[in-house]
Design an enzyme around this catalytic site. Structure first.
Site, PDB file in Angstrom:
ATOM      1  N   ASN A  53       0.824  -1.202   0.000  1.00  0.00           N
ATOM      2  CA  ASN A  53       0.000   0.000   0.000  1.00  0.00           C
ATOM      3  C   ASN A  53       0.864   1.261   0.000  1.00  0.00           C
ATOM      4  OD1 ASN A  53       0.224   1.269   2.903  1.00  0.00           O
ATOM      5  ND2 ASN A  53       0.167  -0.942   3.174  1.00  0.00           N
ATOM      6  N   ASP A 212       4.173   8.083  13.421  1.00  0.00           N
ATOM      7  CA  ASP A 212       4.595   8.138  12.021  1.00  0.00           C
ATOM      8  C   ASP A 212       4.065   9.405  11.377  1.00  0.00           C
ATOM      9  OD1 ASP A 212       5.199   7.705   9.365  1.00  0.00           O
ATOM     10  OD2 ASP A 212       3.959   5.910   9.144  1.00  0.00           O
ATOM     11  N   ALA A 213       4.980  10.269  10.888  1.00  0.00           N
ATOM     12  CA  ALA A 213       4.598  11.532  10.252  1.00  0.00           C
ATOM     13  C   ALA A 213       4.503  11.429   8.741  1.00  0.00           C
ATOM     14  CB  ALA A 213       5.589  12.632  10.625  1.00  0.00           C
TER      15      ALA A 213
END
Length: 388
Positions: A53, A212-213
Site C-alpha cells: 500500500n 509516524d509523520a
C-alpha cells in the site's frame, strides 16, 4: 521448465482513512500471476505477487515493459544453471535490461511485484516455505520460529475522536500485539500530543507506541515535534521529513535521543547506503523500513542487507514496511527485526495466514510451500482470479 503465462490486474484497496500526506480514497495495487509448466500435486505452479500500500498499481509499466521482457526471455536466461527452477537474480537482470540507473519512479514497484511472484514460484517448485528456502540458502538453515510484528493504525478518519482512537488501540492490544503505531502530522502539534497521550493511557507504557509523520514535516516542524516527543520515550519517531532529505534526518538526530525509523520510501541499495551514510541514522537504536515489494524486490533487498552488514548494521535493525506475508517470510528467513502489520486495513493484502494469531507481539508462519498465500483464504481467492 518455462513460464507459460503472466497476467496483471489492478485491484482497489480504497478507504476513507488518511495519513499526514495522502488519503486512500483511490488507492489500488497491482496483482501479478506467473504461471509455469512445472506440475506439483497435479497442478501447474503459479507464483503470485503484489505491491504494498501507499504506491499505486504500476499497471502500465508492467504491461508495456516488464512482463513482455520476462515472456520474451529464453529458458536459459531465466532458469538456474541446471534448468530445474527459476533464477530470481537472472530474471531481475532481464527485467532491468534497457533501464538506466537512478530515477527509480514507479518502476521499482513494478519489478518488486514480479520479483515477489518469482520467489513464490521458486519456493513452490522446491516445495518449501519461502522463509525456509531463504534460511537454507543464505542463513545456514537457521530461520526464526516467529517474528515480532507491530500493529500500524491510528489513521485520521472523519469523525474519529479520541475515544475511537483509544478503542482501536485496545483492540490491537487485545489481539495480541505488544506495540502499536499511530499517525501524526495531520493536525496541529497540540492536537497530536493529545492523541498521543490518549493512546499512552491505553498502552500504559510510552515505549509501546510508535508515531509516524509520513514525511510531512520541514526541518523546523520535525524539530518541534522531536522536542515535544522527547520526554515520552516512544518506541520510535518515524519518517519526520521527506525520505530523500538526508540533511533533515541527520539534523533531527541531534534533537531526538530516542529511536527513529525511516526508509519505506527508499527504493534501492544506493538509497539505503546514502541514508546510513548521510542521514545520521544510529545503528544502536534506529530502525530501517525498506519494503522489498516497493524497492525492486528481494533480489535488491539482499544487496541492501549485504551493504548494511558491511557498514556495521545488524539485520535486526530492519523492520520492513508493508504488513504482508512476503516481508514476514524475509524477516523469518533472513533474521530481520520484525515486520509491520495492518490489522483489518488494506485487506486482503495486509495480514498473515489464517489461524495463526499474534501472541505477545509475535506471529508464526505456516508450513506452506511458497510465500503462504494459500493459507490466507480471502487473499488466495483474489489471487487465483487473476488467471481466470
Amino acid at each position: 521448465m518455462k513460464i507459460v503465462q503472466v497476467e496483471e490486474q489492478a485491484v482497489p484497496i480504497k478507504s476513507d482513512i488518511r495519513n499526514a500526506f495522502i488519503d486512500f480514497s483511490k488507492m489500488n495495487v497491482s496483482v501479478v500471476a506467473v504461471k509455469t509448466d512445472v506440475i506439483k500435486n497435479g497442478k501447474p505452479v503459479v507464483g503470485y505477487g503484489f505491491n504494498s500500500n501507499g504506491r499505486y498499481a504500476p499497471s502500465g509499466l508492467l504491461r508495456e515493459r516488464f512482463i513482455p521482457r520476462l515472456l520474451e526471455a529464453s529458458k536459459q536466461e531465466i532458469t538456474s544453471d541446471d534448468g530445474a527452477n527459476l533464477d530470481p537474480f537472472k530474471i531481475w537482470s532481464i527485467l532491468m535490461t534497457g533501464e538506466k540507473p537512478g530515477g527509480h519512479g514507479e518502476r521499482s514497484v513494478a519489478v518488486g511485484v514480479i520479483d515477489m511472484a518469482i520467489w513464490d514460484a521458486v519456493a513452490k517448485i522446491e516445495e518449501k516455505p519461502l522463509y525456509q528456502l531463504l534460511a537454507e540458502r543464505y542463513r545456514e538453515g537457521s530461520a526464526d520460529s516467529s517474528v515480532f510484528v507491530y500493529a500500524a493504525g491510528g489513521y485520521y478518519q472523519p469523525g474519529k475522536g479520541l475515544d475511537a482512537l483509544q478503542q482501536e488501540m485496545r483492540t490491537y492490544l487485545d489481539s495480541g500485539y505488544s506495540v502499536v503505531k499511530m499517525k501524526i502530522g495531520g493536525s496541529s502539534i497540540e492536537e497530536d500530543i493529545q492523541r498521543i497521550e490518549a493512546v499512552i493511557e491505553v498502552t500504559g507504557d510510552p515505549g509501546k507506541l510508535a508515531v509516524d509523520a509520513n514525511g510531512r514535516f520541514d526541518l523546523d516542524e520535525a524539530i518541534a515535534y522531536a522536542k515535544a516527543l522527547e520526554p515520552y520515550g516512544l518506541f520510535w519517531y518515524e519518517e519526520a521529513g521527506d525520505p530523500l532529505d538526508y540533511a533533515l534526518q541527520n539534523t533531527l538526530s541531534r534533537y531526538y535521543s530516542h529511536p527513529m525509523a525511516t526508509g519505506e520510501n527508499l527504493f534501492s541499495m544506493q538509497d539505503a547506503r546514502n541514508l546510513i551514510s548521510y542521514g545520521g541514522m544510529r545503528p544502536d537504536r534506529d530502525y530501517l523500513q525498506f519494503d522489498c515489494a516497493l524497492s525492486y524486490g528481494l533480489v535488491e533487498y539482499m544487496r541492501t542487507l549485504d551493504m548494511l552488514e558491511a557498514n556495521g548494521w545488524s539485520s535486526r535493525r530492519c523492520i520492513p514496511h508493508g504488513g504482508h506475508q512476503m516481508s514476514l517470510n524475509i524477516a523469518a528467513g533472513l533474521g530481520l527485526g520484525g515486520n509491520e502489520s495492518y490489522p483489518g486495513v488494506f485487506e486482503p493484502f495486509g495480514g498473515f495466514a489464517d489461524d495463526y494469531p499474534v501472541k505477545n507481539g509475535y506471529v508464526q508462519l505456516p508450513e506452506v510451500p511458497g510465500i503462504g498465500f494459500e493459507a490466507k483464504n480471502n487473499l488466495y481467492t483474489l489471487l487465483r482470479s487473476v488467471l481466470q
